[in-house]
Motif scaffolding. Structure first.
Motif, mmCIF file in Angstrom:
data_model
loop_
_atom_site.group_PDB
_atom_site.id
_atom_site.type_symbol
_atom_site.label_atom_id
_atom_site.label_comp_id
_atom_site.label_asym_id
_atom_site.label_seq_id
_atom_site.Cartn_x
_atom_site.Cartn_y
_atom_site.Cartn_z
ATOM 1 N N MET A 85 0.820 -1.199 0.000
ATOM 2 C CA MET A 85 0.000 0.000 0.000
ATOM 3 C C MET A 85 0.864 1.262 0.000
ATOM 4 O O MET A 85 0.444 2.287 -0.501
ATOM 5 C CB MET A 85 -0.928 -0.047 1.213
ATOM 6 N N ALA A 86 2.060 1.159 0.572
ATOM 7 C CA ALA A 86 2.953 2.314 0.597
ATOM 8 C C ALA A 86 3.348 2.728 -0.820
ATOM 9 O O ALA A 86 3.476 3.917 -1.105
ATOM 10 C CB ALA A 86 4.191 2.003 1.431
ATOM 11 N N ASP A 87 3.508 1.736 -1.721
ATOM 12 C CA ASP A 87 3.863 2.064 -3.101
ATOM 13 C C ASP A 87 2.764 2.876 -3.782
ATOM 14 O O ASP A 87 3.042 3.810 -4.528
ATOM 15 C CB ASP A 87 4.115 0.784 -3.907
ATOM 16 N N ALA A 88 1.509 2.527 -3.511
ATOM 17 C CA ALA A 88 0.385 3.257 -4.098
ATOM 18 C C ALA A 88 0.345 4.689 -3.563
ATOM 19 O O ALA A 88 0.114 5.633 -4.315
ATOM 20 C CB ALA A 88 -0.927 2.541 -3.800
ATOM 21 N N ARG A 89 0.583 4.846 -2.287
ATOM 22 C CA ARG A 89 0.600 6.190 -1.700
ATOM 23 C C ARG A 89 1.727 7.026 -2.298
ATOM 24 O O ARG A 89 1.549 8.201 -2.609
ATOM 25 C CB ARG A 89 0.739 6.103 -0.185
ATOM 26 N N GLU A 90 2.894 6.419 -2.477
ATOM 27 C CA GLU A 90 4.024 7.135 -3.070
ATOM 28 C C GLU A 90 3.699 7.573 -4.496
ATOM 29 O O GLU A 90 4.046 8.683 -4.904
ATOM 30 C CB GLU A 90 5.269 6.254 -3.051
ATOM 31 N N LEU A 91 3.023 6.700 -5.251
ATOM 32 C CA LEU A 91 2.637 7.057 -6.608
ATOM 33 C C LEU A 91 1.645 8.221 -6.595
ATOM 34 O O LEU A 91 1.775 9.159 -7.377
ATOM 35 C CB LEU A 91 2.043 5.858 -7.346
ATOM 36 N N LEU A 92 0.669 8.178 -5.707
ATOM 37 C CA LEU A 92 -0.293 9.277 -5.607
ATOM 38 C C LEU A 92 0.394 10.585 -5.238
ATOM 39 O O LEU A 92 0.100 11.643 -5.816
ATOM 40 C CB LEU A 92 -1.381 8.944 -4.585
ATOM 41 N N VAL A 130 0.533 14.031 -7.530
ATOM 42 C CA VAL A 130 0.097 15.339 -7.040
ATOM 43 C C VAL A 130 1.216 16.371 -7.207
ATOM 44 O O VAL A 130 0.988 17.481 -7.694
ATOM 45 C CB VAL A 130 -0.370 15.253 -5.571
ATOM 46 N N VAL A 131 2.426 16.002 -6.830
ATOM 47 C CA VAL A 131 3.552 16.928 -6.935
ATOM 48 C C VAL A 131 3.821 17.294 -8.393
ATOM 49 O O VAL A 131 3.978 18.468 -8.737
ATOM 50 C CB VAL A 131 4.812 16.329 -6.272
ATOM 51 N N ALA A 132 3.857 16.299 -9.269
ATOM 52 C CA ALA A 132 4.164 16.547 -10.674
ATOM 53 C C ALA A 132 3.090 17.407 -11.341
ATOM 54 O O ALA A 132 3.409 18.356 -12.063
ATOM 55 C CB ALA A 132 4.315 15.225 -11.414
ATOM 56 N N TYR A 133 1.814 17.097 -11.098
ATOM 57 C CA TYR A 133 0.758 17.880 -11.724
ATOM 58 C C TYR A 133 0.718 19.300 -11.153
ATOM 59 O O TYR A 133 0.520 20.258 -11.898
ATOM 60 C CB TYR A 133 -0.621 17.228 -11.587
ATOM 61 N N THR A 134 0.914 19.432 -9.862
ATOM 62 C CA THR A 134 0.925 20.758 -9.249
ATOM 63 C C THR A 134 2.022 21.616 -9.862
ATOM 64 O O THR A 134 1.803 22.793 -10.184
ATOM 65 C CB THR A 134 1.103 20.649 -7.723
ATOM 66 N N GLN A 135 3.194 21.029 -10.064
ATOM 67 C CA GLN A 135 4.304 21.765 -10.674
ATOM 68 C C GLN A 135 3.950 22.178 -12.107
ATOM 69 O O GLN A 135 4.179 23.324 -12.500
ATOM 70 C CB GLN A 135 5.576 20.931 -10.667
ATOM 71 N N LEU A 136 3.388 21.251 -12.880
ATOM 72 C CA LEU A 136 2.987 21.563 -14.257
ATOM 73 C C LEU A 136 1.972 22.702 -14.270
ATOM 74 O O LEU A 136 2.092 23.641 -15.055
ATOM 75 C CB LEU A 136 2.400 20.306 -14.911
ATOM 76 N N ASP A 137 0.996 22.640 -13.393
ATOM 77 C CA ASP A 137 -0.041 23.660 -13.327
ATOM 78 C C ASP A 137 0.518 25.014 -12.893
ATOM 79 O O ASP A 137 0.163 26.054 -13.451
ATOM 80 C CB ASP A 137 -1.151 23.207 -12.377
ATOM 81 N N ARG A 141 0.001 0.359 -13.404
ATOM 82 C CA ARG A 141 -0.166 -1.002 -13.921
ATOM 83 C C ARG A 141 0.889 -1.931 -13.324
ATOM 84 O O ARG A 141 0.584 -3.075 -12.976
ATOM 85 C CB ARG A 141 -0.053 -1.010 -15.445
ATOM 86 N N GLY A 142 2.115 -1.438 -13.229
ATOM 87 C CA GLY A 142 3.172 -2.235 -12.622
ATOM 88 C C GLY A 142 2.857 -2.588 -11.185
ATOM 89 O O GLY A 142 3.073 -3.724 -10.738
ATOM 90 N N LEU A 143 2.350 -1.602 -10.436
ATOM 91 C CA LEU A 143 1.969 -1.863 -9.045
ATOM 92 C C LEU A 143 0.844 -2.879 -8.959
ATOM 93 O O LEU A 143 0.866 -3.792 -8.123
ATOM 94 C CB LEU A 143 1.531 -0.567 -8.355
ATOM 95 N N LEU A 144 -0.144 -2.736 -9.820
ATOM 96 C CA LEU A 144 -1.281 -3.658 -9.818
ATOM 97 C C LEU A 144 -0.863 -5.074 -10.211
ATOM 98 O O LEU A 144 -1.324 -6.054 -9.628
ATOM 99 C CB LEU A 144 -2.396 -3.156 -10.724
ATOM 100 N N GLU A 145 -0.014 -5.172 -11.199
ATOM 101 C CA GLU A 145 0.460 -6.483 -11.613
ATOM 102 C C GLU A 145 1.269 -7.144 -10.505
ATOM 103 O O GLU A 145 1.146 -8.342 -10.274
ATOM 104 C CB GLU A 145 1.295 -6.373 -12.893
ATOM 105 N N GLY A 146 2.073 -6.357 -9.805
ATOM 106 C CA GLY A 146 2.848 -6.891 -8.687
ATOM 107 C C GLY A 146 1.962 -7.325 -7.536
ATOM 108 O O GLY A 146 2.261 -8.283 -6.821
#
Length: 80
Positions: free
Chosen positions: A1-8, A12-19, A72-77
């Motif tokens: 679950m930590a991997d999913a949180r890190e991805l989220l 958020v950080v990447a989109y916020t920077q782009l915006d 997808r990688g996280l889900l497959e794992g």
């Protein structure tokens, strides 16, 4: 679950920077820019605004595509 949180968090950080970069560019380069108006800038600036909007949409699509690939990688794992 930590991997999913890190991805989220990464998303958020990447989109916020782009915006934020997008808003900064608009404020600097379009004299009549108003994010709250029905039309975001003067008629004479709309061509440039539309061109940049298309570029940002492409960048956002690439960003999302990368995140979907990671998810997808996280889900497959998780199912193995």
């Amino acid at each position: 679950m930590a991997d999913a949180r890190e991805l989220l968090e990464k998303m958020v950080v990447a989109y916020t920077q782009l915006d934020e970069e997008r808003e900064e560019w608009l404020r600097i380069n379009l004299e009549a820019y108003d994010p709250h108006a029905v039309q975001p800038c003067a008629d004479s600036e709309m061509g440039e605004y539309d061109l940049k909007s298309a570029e940002w949409a492409f960048d956002a699509e690439k960003l999302l595509s990368g995140f979907v690939h990671e998810a997808r990688g996280l889900l497959e794992g998780a199912t193995q």
